[in-house]
Scaffold this active site. Structure first.
Site, PDB file in Angstrom:
ATOM      1  N   HIS A  92       0.740  -1.155   0.101  1.00 28.45           N
ATOM      2  CA  HIS A  92      -0.021  -0.003   0.009  1.00 28.45           C
ATOM      3  C   HIS A  92       0.875   1.247  -0.153  1.00 28.45           C
ATOM      4  O   HIS A  92       0.362   2.296   0.463  1.00 28.45           O
ATOM      5  CB  HIS A  92      -0.987   0.111   1.259  1.00 28.45           C
ATOM      6  N   GLN A  93       2.043   1.317  -0.496  1.00 28.33           N
ATOM      7  CA  GLN A  93       2.719   2.434  -0.788  1.00 28.33           C
ATOM      8  C   GLN A  93       2.570   3.290  -2.051  1.00 28.33           C
ATOM      9  O   GLN A  93       2.484   2.510  -2.987  1.00 28.33           O
ATOM     10  CB  GLN A  93       4.569   2.136  -0.570  1.00 28.33           C
ATOM     11  N   HIS A  99       8.370   7.052   4.034  1.00 25.41           N
ATOM     12  CA  HIS A  99       7.583   7.920   5.060  1.00 25.41           C
ATOM     13  C   HIS A  99       6.864   7.170   6.193  1.00 25.41           C
ATOM     14  O   HIS A  99       6.533   5.845   5.995  1.00 25.41           O
ATOM     15  CB  HIS A  99       6.497   8.750   4.468  1.00 25.41           C
TER      16      HIS A  99
END
Ligand code: AMP
Length: 144
Positions: A92-93, A99
């Site tokens: 799910h990046q 980050h």
């Protein structure tokens, strides 16, 4: 590596709600927050995934993350929170610049999990034979 929107934020070409800034790290509010106070903490030196991050940036993020978590909680009234870090599209990046999400839970004392972050955790029983092999392999990869 290809430039991302976070590089533009670091350079000040795109505005952000800045929360923290030092030589190696920047923290700002997520533009599509899961909860009020949802904050992103990023290294200024870009890497796509956490495993690719240089030691200096990793140390700087590790130093500042707990402080930012405390500020997120103090500012929102939350006492509980998730720190989420996605690596790769399958994980799910969406923005390919490392980050950390700091996501306060239940900031206004509302009912638990009514809104905000949903986590599906499909746990299985460990396979001890496979686990033994995996742990041994990791130990050998990590041994100096
Ligand atoms: P991830 O799925 O872990 O890659 O999350 C990327 C996050 O970046 C999402 O939560 C987005 O809402 C957030 N995001 C994307 N663009 C911006 C922006 N310009 N300012 C603040 N947050 C952003």
């Amino acid at each position: 590596m290809p430039e991302t929107i976070f590089d533009k934020i670091i350079r000040g070409q795109i505005p952000c709600h800045r929360v923290y800034d030092d030589a190696f790290t920047l923290a700002f509010l997520d533009i599509n927050p899961i909860a009020p106070g949802h904050t992103l903490v990023i290294p200024k030196h870009a890497a796509v995934t956490l495993g690719e991050l240089d030691d200096e940036s990793a140390a700087a993020i590790g130093r500042v993350l707990p402080r930012i978590c405390r500020a997120v909680c103090a500012a929102t009234g939350a006492s509980q929170y998730n720190v989420l870090q996605n690596n790769g599209p399958l994980a799910h990046q969406a923005v390919m610049h490392v980050h950390f999400h700091v996501i306060p839970r239940n900031p206004r004392g509302e009912h638990r999990d009514e809104a905000g972050l949903g986590v599906r955790w499909n746990a299985t029983a460990i396979d001890h034979a496979m686990a033994g092999q995996l742990a041994a392999r990791m130990r050998s990869l990590l041994s100096p």
